[in-house]
Design a protein around this motif. Structure first.
Motif, PDB file in Angstrom:
ATOM      1  N   LYS A 239       4.780 -31.788  13.260  1.00  0.00           N
ATOM      2  CA  LYS A 239       4.524 -32.769  12.201  1.00  0.00           C
ATOM      3  C   LYS A 239       5.802 -33.040  11.386  1.00  0.00           C
ATOM      4  O   LYS A 239       6.120 -34.179  11.047  1.00  0.00           O
ATOM      5  CB  LYS A 239       3.430 -32.229  11.243  1.00  0.00           C
ATOM      6  CG  LYS A 239       2.056 -32.355  11.803  1.00  0.00           C
ATOM      7  CD  LYS A 239       1.618 -33.806  11.691  1.00  0.00           C
ATOM      8  CE  LYS A 239       0.586 -34.108  12.780  1.00  0.00           C
ATOM      9  NZ  LYS A 239       0.413 -35.521  13.020  1.00  0.00           N
ATOM     10  N   HIS A 240       6.505 -31.901  11.137  1.00  0.00           N
ATOM     11  CA  HIS A 240       7.755 -32.022  10.384  1.00  0.00           C
ATOM     12  C   HIS A 240       8.761 -32.924  11.123  1.00  0.00           C
ATOM     13  O   HIS A 240       9.386 -33.831  10.548  1.00  0.00           O
ATOM     14  CB  HIS A 240       8.335 -30.616  10.181  1.00  0.00           C
ATOM     15  CG  HIS A 240       9.621 -30.609   9.418  1.00  0.00           C
ATOM     16  ND1 HIS A 240       9.700 -30.888   8.057  1.00  0.00           N
ATOM     17  CD2 HIS A 240      10.902 -30.362   9.821  1.00  0.00           C
ATOM     18  CE1 HIS A 240      10.946 -30.811   7.677  1.00  0.00           C
ATOM     19  NE2 HIS A 240      11.703 -30.484   8.737  1.00  0.00           N
ATOM     20  N   ILE A 241       8.877 -32.646  12.444  1.00  0.00           N
ATOM     21  CA  ILE A 241       9.813 -33.448  13.257  1.00  0.00           C
ATOM     22  C   ILE A 241       9.368 -34.911  13.273  1.00  0.00           C
ATOM     23  O   ILE A 241      10.178 -35.830  13.153  1.00  0.00           O
ATOM     24  CB  ILE A 241       9.916 -32.864  14.689  1.00  0.00           C
ATOM     25  CG1 ILE A 241      10.681 -31.546  14.606  1.00  0.00           C
ATOM     26  CG2 ILE A 241      10.608 -33.823  15.645  1.00  0.00           C
ATOM     27  CD1 ILE A 241      10.581 -30.697  15.858  1.00  0.00           C
ATOM     28  N   GLU A 242       8.066 -35.072  13.380  1.00  0.00           N
ATOM     29  CA  GLU A 242       7.554 -36.447  13.408  1.00  0.00           C
ATOM     30  C   GLU A 242       7.892 -37.174  12.100  1.00  0.00           C
ATOM     31  O   GLU A 242       8.320 -38.329  12.108  1.00  0.00           O
ATOM     32  CB  GLU A 242       6.032 -36.436  13.598  1.00  0.00           C
ATOM     33  CG  GLU A 242       5.616 -36.471  15.055  1.00  0.00           C
ATOM     34  CD  GLU A 242       4.096 -36.324  15.222  1.00  0.00           C
ATOM     35  OE1 GLU A 242       3.695 -36.002  16.342  1.00  0.00           O
ATOM     36  OE2 GLU A 242       3.350 -36.538  14.250  1.00  0.00           O
ATOM     37  N   ARG A 243       7.703 -36.413  10.994  1.00  0.00           N
ATOM     38  CA  ARG A 243       8.013 -37.025   9.694  1.00  0.00           C
ATOM     39  C   ARG A 243       9.509 -37.366   9.583  1.00  0.00           C
ATOM     40  O   ARG A 243       9.887 -38.424   9.113  1.00  0.00           O
ATOM     41  CB  ARG A 243       7.598 -36.087   8.550  1.00  0.00           C
ATOM     42  CG  ARG A 243       6.178 -36.352   8.063  1.00  0.00           C
ATOM     43  CD  ARG A 243       5.954 -35.733   6.707  1.00  0.00           C
ATOM     44  NE  ARG A 243       6.279 -34.338   6.663  1.00  0.00           N
ATOM     45  CZ  ARG A 243       5.457 -33.344   7.073  1.00  0.00           C
ATOM     46  NH1 ARG A 243       4.261 -33.649   7.559  1.00  0.00           N
ATOM     47  NH2 ARG A 243       5.828 -32.087   7.003  1.00  0.00           N
ATOM     48  N   GLN A 244      10.319 -36.379  10.076  1.00  0.00           N
ATOM     49  CA  GLN A 244      11.783 -36.635  10.038  1.00  0.00           C
ATOM     50  C   GLN A 244      12.133 -37.870  10.864  1.00  0.00           C
ATOM     51  O   GLN A 244      12.921 -38.718  10.456  1.00  0.00           O
ATOM     52  CB  GLN A 244      12.525 -35.418  10.578  1.00  0.00           C
ATOM     53  CG  GLN A 244      12.812 -34.409   9.487  1.00  0.00           C
ATOM     54  CD  GLN A 244      13.668 -33.276   9.974  1.00  0.00           C
ATOM     55  OE1 GLN A 244      13.633 -32.952  11.171  1.00  0.00           O
ATOM     56  NE2 GLN A 244      14.415 -32.662   9.081  1.00  0.00           N
ATOM     57  N   ALA A 245      11.517 -37.888  12.068  1.00  0.00           N
ATOM     58  CA  ALA A 245      11.791 -39.037  12.958  1.00  0.00           C
ATOM     59  C   ALA A 245      11.373 -40.333  12.266  1.00  0.00           C
ATOM     60  O   ALA A 245      12.095 -41.341  12.297  1.00  0.00           O
ATOM     61  CB  ALA A 245      11.054 -38.872  14.277  1.00  0.00           C
ATOM     62  N   GLN A 246      10.212 -40.228  11.597  1.00  0.00           N
ATOM     63  CA  GLN A 246       9.702 -41.403  10.894  1.00  0.00           C
ATOM     64  C   GLN A 246      10.684 -41.840   9.804  1.00  0.00           C
ATOM     65  O   GLN A 246      11.004 -43.021   9.658  1.00  0.00           O
ATOM     66  CB  GLN A 246       8.335 -41.042  10.285  1.00  0.00           C
ATOM     67  CG  GLN A 246       7.699 -42.144   9.458  1.00  0.00           C
ATOM     68  CD  GLN A 246       7.313 -43.342  10.324  1.00  0.00           C
ATOM     69  OE1 GLN A 246       7.117 -43.167  11.541  1.00  0.00           O
ATOM     70  NE2 GLN A 246       7.271 -44.518   9.734  1.00  0.00           N
ATOM     71  N   ARG A 247      11.180 -40.787   9.044  1.00  0.00           N
ATOM     72  CA  ARG A 247      12.125 -41.098   7.963  1.00  0.00           C
ATOM     73  C   ARG A 247      13.417 -41.721   8.517  1.00  0.00           C
ATOM     74  O   ARG A 247      13.998 -42.632   7.947  1.00  0.00           O
ATOM     75  CB  ARG A 247      12.441 -39.834   7.151  1.00  0.00           C
ATOM     76  CG  ARG A 247      11.416 -39.623   6.044  1.00  0.00           C
ATOM     77  CD  ARG A 247      11.987 -38.755   4.938  1.00  0.00           C
ATOM     78  NE  ARG A 247      12.148 -37.388   5.359  1.00  0.00           N
ATOM     79  CZ  ARG A 247      11.175 -36.460   5.316  1.00  0.00           C
ATOM     80  NH1 ARG A 247       9.986 -36.799   4.877  1.00  0.00           N
ATOM     81  NH2 ARG A 247      11.396 -35.233   5.702  1.00  0.00           N
ATOM     82  N   LEU A 248      13.821 -41.129   9.683  1.00  0.00           N
ATOM     83  CA  LEU A 248      15.031 -41.655  10.330  1.00  0.00           C
ATOM     84  C   LEU A 248      14.844 -43.136  10.683  1.00  0.00           C
ATOM     85  O   LEU A 248      15.705 -43.984  10.439  1.00  0.00           O
ATOM     86  CB  LEU A 248      15.304 -40.839  11.607  1.00  0.00           C
ATOM     87  CG  LEU A 248      16.761 -40.718  11.984  1.00  0.00           C
ATOM     88  CD1 LEU A 248      17.511 -39.927  10.918  1.00  0.00           C
ATOM     89  CD2 LEU A 248      16.890 -40.017  13.342  1.00  0.00           C
ATOM     90  N   VAL A 249      13.699 -43.371  11.271  1.00  0.00           N
ATOM     91  CA  VAL A 249      13.411 -44.757  11.668  1.00  0.00           C
ATOM     92  C   VAL A 249      13.422 -45.651  10.420  1.00  0.00           C
ATOM     93  O   VAL A 249      14.006 -46.736  10.413  1.00  0.00           O
ATOM     94  CB  VAL A 249      12.053 -44.840  12.390  1.00  0.00           C
ATOM     95  CG1 VAL A 249      11.591 -46.283  12.525  1.00  0.00           C
ATOM     96  CG2 VAL A 249      12.157 -44.195  13.762  1.00  0.00           C
ATOM     97  N   GLU A 250      12.797 -45.102   9.354  1.00  0.00           N
ATOM     98  CA  GLU A 250      12.729 -45.893   8.137  1.00  0.00           C
ATOM     99  C   GLU A 250      14.122 -46.141   7.548  1.00  0.00           C
ATOM    100  O   GLU A 250      14.439 -47.243   7.118  1.00  0.00           O
ATOM    101  CB  GLU A 250      11.857 -45.180   7.095  1.00  0.00           C
ATOM    102  CG  GLU A 250      10.388 -45.402   7.342  1.00  0.00           C
ATOM    103  CD  GLU A 250       9.517 -44.502   6.470  1.00  0.00           C
ATOM    104  OE1 GLU A 250       8.307 -44.498   6.714  1.00  0.00           O
ATOM    105  OE2 GLU A 250      10.059 -43.821   5.565  1.00  0.00           O
ATOM    106  N   ALA A 251      14.943 -45.060   7.589  1.00  0.00           N
ATOM    107  CA  ALA A 251      16.310 -45.199   7.061  1.00  0.00           C
ATOM    108  C   ALA A 251      17.091 -46.229   7.869  1.00  0.00           C
ATOM    109  O   ALA A 251      17.814 -47.072   7.316  1.00  0.00           O
ATOM    110  CB  ALA A 251      17.019 -43.857   7.097  1.00  0.00           C
ATOM    111  N   GLU A 252      16.927 -46.135   9.192  1.00  0.00           N
ATOM    112  CA  GLU A 252      17.640 -47.101  10.043  1.00  0.00           C
ATOM    113  C   GLU A 252      17.174 -48.522   9.758  1.00  0.00           C
ATOM    114  O   GLU A 252      17.960 -49.460   9.708  1.00  0.00           O
ATOM    115  CB  GLU A 252      17.430 -46.756  11.514  1.00  0.00           C
ATOM    116  CG  GLU A 252      18.522 -45.841  12.028  1.00  0.00           C
ATOM    117  CD  GLU A 252      18.262 -45.368  13.435  1.00  0.00           C
ATOM    118  OE1 GLU A 252      17.339 -45.897  14.072  1.00  0.00           O
ATOM    119  OE2 GLU A 252      18.987 -44.464  13.875  1.00  0.00           O
ATOM    120  N   GLN A 253      15.852 -48.584   9.567  1.00  0.00           N
ATOM    121  CA  GLN A 253      15.287 -49.904   9.290  1.00  0.00           C
ATOM    122  C   GLN A 253      15.879 -50.459   7.990  1.00  0.00           C
ATOM    123  O   GLN A 253      16.270 -51.614   7.910  1.00  0.00           O
ATOM    124  CB  GLN A 253      13.784 -49.774   9.126  1.00  0.00           C
ATOM    125  CG  GLN A 253      13.049 -50.722  10.033  1.00  0.00           C
ATOM    126  CD  GLN A 253      11.577 -50.344  10.122  1.00  0.00           C
ATOM    127  OE1 GLN A 253      11.059 -49.648   9.250  1.00  0.00           O
ATOM    128  NE2 GLN A 253      10.943 -50.778  11.183  1.00  0.00           N
TER     129      GLN A 253
END
Ligand code: ADP
Length: 683
Positions: A140-154
């Motif tokens: 879940k943590h990795i998923e959240r990080q990945a999500q944040r990464l995606v959001e940051a990139e966005q």
């Protein structure tokens, strides 16, 4: 609880654990084992209840009893694996028969990760469940990080896009500021959010005054029409353009082309409106003038053609062009100017226009033949002129010059005829005067002999009436001889053969002798002749020609002197000599003063005076052959004074053309029979 090596330690905080068992005691026991804030134990008493719970909640691990009445543990595991959402949820089977290998293998094949055998060891259960809970939390943590990464990139991409958009907008505005047109942009609802500098310069209206509306500067008469059209364009989201009058700061209106274009974002939604206002006033006026002219141009008889110098395409051809080229105007309009005339191809025609295109000449004219539709050719005169308005035009005017050409040809023919006639006359004069001279000389001799017979025939000397008649005949012969002599001189002059024999000549002596010789005629004319010659006036002149000059001028003075006194002056005048013959007779009208020196010219008077109109012409030719000048001053009814000015030496004489001595003497060139003239009067 310890995290697997290399993994960050994450405290499980209430991860869901599903316990599926048909025995409530077992479920209770497991709840007790897992009673910790780290776990949130959810119970299901059957396989079907478990499936329902799995539909609504997410679980970190499933603890499934293998033996259950409705759906056994393995069937439930199969159903869980088949559903995408739950396919990877770890399953721990609870069994009392862990030693049954066949059962264990089946469990593993179905994706079970482990077995917990009953009786359950609380420690073992917690340890295993904790591992899966930990794994779940890490995922879940990795998923959240990945999500944040995606959001940051966005976000970064959005920022880059924004930057780009801003840069574009800046460039767009810089461009809008640079162009000489008015540019504005508006929100989708039409409210203005930008005017370029040109707007403020042109209208003098500030953005606040404009109140977000570009129509504030419109001519009142254009306002309603434009408002409606602009409103409609906004509703349908279409490009719209029209011609409007826009008020400039001075209060004057100039015609502009207004254009409004919708701008779209990535979707079909209009994001803004772009408006331009382009000054077309000059162009419109030019067209108006041209339109006004068209009526006039169609009325003129000349052919008028207007074409573009670049493409050589016609912009306008008038009615006159249709008539001249005998082609419909629409057909002419599709042609090129060089196709309408002979002798030019495209390149040749361009070279022809070059002087006007480069400004070397304001206009050029050319004569050529126009090619008509029926294959006939008409001579035309074409003029080409460059007219600079909003764009360059060449205005060409073509005129049918058939009649002018015919008139020119006729004039040329008449001229040739006249030249031929004059030549024939001169030839006739030459032949006639030569032919007349010999019998005239013979006649003169015969009459002289009759009047004064030789000694041997002295008895035959005429007397009385016969003598008188013979003397009359002799006078007429002399007049005839004088006329023939004049005719010979004229034909010599015409042929450029007037010969001058220079010798030291005293003009005073010539004048005196001539006046003496004319004493009888002077008496008859009733004119007293006075010579004013205080001394010798010597020069290098042709003596006989000098006598001829005095004779002719004196003869005229007798003829036109009205019986009044005549004065002859001979005097030096600077480096020239001057001879003046002055009478007080009928005089000459100013209009005729030039004419009398021309060949065969006589002034018409009431009284007919005898003469051929050659005397003054011959005098003038002789004077000019000596490098001198002949002039006259006269007043009607008062008298005339003829003045001859002669350079004293030959070297001072500026004789026009060839010096007379240098002129080749022809065989037929002979001296005039001045022996006859000098003794004669032309009256
Ligand atoms: P013409 O043989 O007819 O006299 P001239 O060449 O000598 O020819 O003269 C041309 C004309 O000039 C004359 O016909 C006459 O009309 C005019 N003219 C010449 N001399 C005089 C003069 N002294 N007074 C008035 N008219 C003159």
């Amino acid at each position: 609880m310890t995290a697997p090596p290399g993994q960050p330690s994450i405290q499980p905080t209430g991860v869901n654990v599903l316990v599926v068992d048909d025995h409530a005691d077992n479920r209770k026991a497991l709840r007790a084992i897992l009673s910790s804030p780290a776990f949130n134990v959810v119970e299901a008493a059957s396989g079907s209840e478990a499936l329902r719970k799995l539909l609504v909640e997410e679980f970190a691990v499933l603890l499934i009893d293998v033996v259950m009445p409705d759906i056994d543990g393995f069937d439930l595991a199969t159903a869980v694996r088949e559903r995408e959402k739950t396919a990877s949820v770890p399953i721990l089977f609870l069994t009392a028969h862990a030693t049954d290998h066949e059962l264990v293998n089946q469990g593993y094949r179905l994706g079970a990760v482990d077995y917990l055998t009953k009786p359950l060891s609380a420690e073992m259960v917690r340890a295993k469940v904790s591992v899966f809970a930990q794994l779940y939390l890490q995922r879940k943590h990795i998923e959240r990080q990945a999500q944040r990464l995606v959001e940051a990139e966005q976000k970064q991409a959005e920022l880059r896009l924004l930057d780009l958009r801003l840069a574009n907008e800046r460039r767009y505005h810089a461009l809008a500021e640079a162009v000489p047109h008015i540019i504005w942009t508006a929100q989708p609802d039409g409210s203005i959010d930008y005017f370029n500098r040109r707007w403020f310069e042109y209208t003098g209206v500030s953005a606040e005054l404009a109140g977000g509306d570009w129509m504030v500067a419109l001519h009142p008469e254009d306002l309603d029409r434009c408002s409606e059209a602009w409103q409609e364009a906004r509703e349908v989201g279409a490009i719209w353009q029209t011609e409007v009058r826009l008020r400039e700061a001075s209060g004057d209106y100039r015609w502009h082309l207004a254009m409004v274009v919708p701008e779209y974002g990535s979707g079909a939604q209009i994001t803004s409106w772009l408006g331009t206002l382009t000054d077309i006033d000059d162009q419109k006026r030019a067209h108006a003038v041209l339109a006004e002219f068209k009526g006039t141009l169609d009325a003129v008889l000349d052919a008028v053609l207007i074409f573009e110098p670049e493409t050589l395409r016609f912009l306008y051809v008038n009615e006159g062009a249709r008539v001249l080229w005998n082609r419909p105007r629409n057909e002419l309009a599709k042609m090129h100017p060089f196709e309408l005339m002979t002798g030019f191809d495209r390149d040749g025609f361009r070279s022809l226009l070059l002087p006007v295109l480069t400004g070397k000449k304001s206009a050029i004219k050319v004569e050529t033949l126009c090619l008509r539709s029926d294959g006939t050719e008409i001579p035309v005169e074409l003029s080409f002129q460059l007219v600079r308005t909003d764009s360059d035009h060449i205005v060409s005017i073509a005129r049918d010059i058939t009649q002018r050409k015919a008139a020119e040809a006729e004039r040329q023919r008449l001229l040739e005829e006249a030249v031929a006639a004059v030549k024939a006359r001169d030839e006739f004069l030459s032949v006639a005067s030569h032919e007349l001279r010999s019998p005239l000389q013979a006649l003169k001799l015969q009459v002289e002999m009759l009047t004064r017979p030789p000694e041997s025939r002295k008895d035959a000397a005429p007397t009385g009436w016969a003598k008188q008649k013979l003397e009359g005949a002799a006078r007429q012969i002399e007049r005839l001889a004088a006329m023939v002599s004049e005719l010979m001189d004229v034909s010599r002059i015409g042929a450029g053969r007037l010969h001058i024999d220079r010798e030291q000549t005293d003009l005073s002596t010539v004048a005196r002798e001539t006046i003496d010789a004319f004493r009888e005629e002077a008496a008859k004319a009733g004119c007293a002749v006075t010579l004013h010659a205080p001394g010798s006036v010597v020069g290098e002149w042709d003596r006989l020609r000098m006598t001829q000059i005095v004779t002719n001028l004196l003869g005229n003075a007798f003829k036109f002197g009205a019986g009044k006194p005549i004065d002859v002056f001979v005097e030096p005048h600077g480096r020239s000599a001057r001879l003046r013959v002055q009478d007080h007779g009928i005089g000459i009208a100013p209009d005729n003063l030039e004419r009398i020196f021309q060949c065969f010219e006589q002034v018409k008077t009431e009284k007919r005076y005898a003469g051929l109109g050659l005397g003054l012409y011959i005098v003038k030719q002789i004077v000019e052959a000596h490098g001198g000048k002949l002039g006259v001053e006269s007043q009607l009814g008062v008298g005339s004074t003829f003045t001859v000015e002669l350079p004293v030496t030959h070297s001072e004489a500026h004789v026009e053309g060839e010096p007379s001595e240098a002129r080749p003497r022809r065989e037929s060139d002979s001296r005039p029979s001045l022996d006859v003239v000098s003794a004669s009067r032309r009256q």
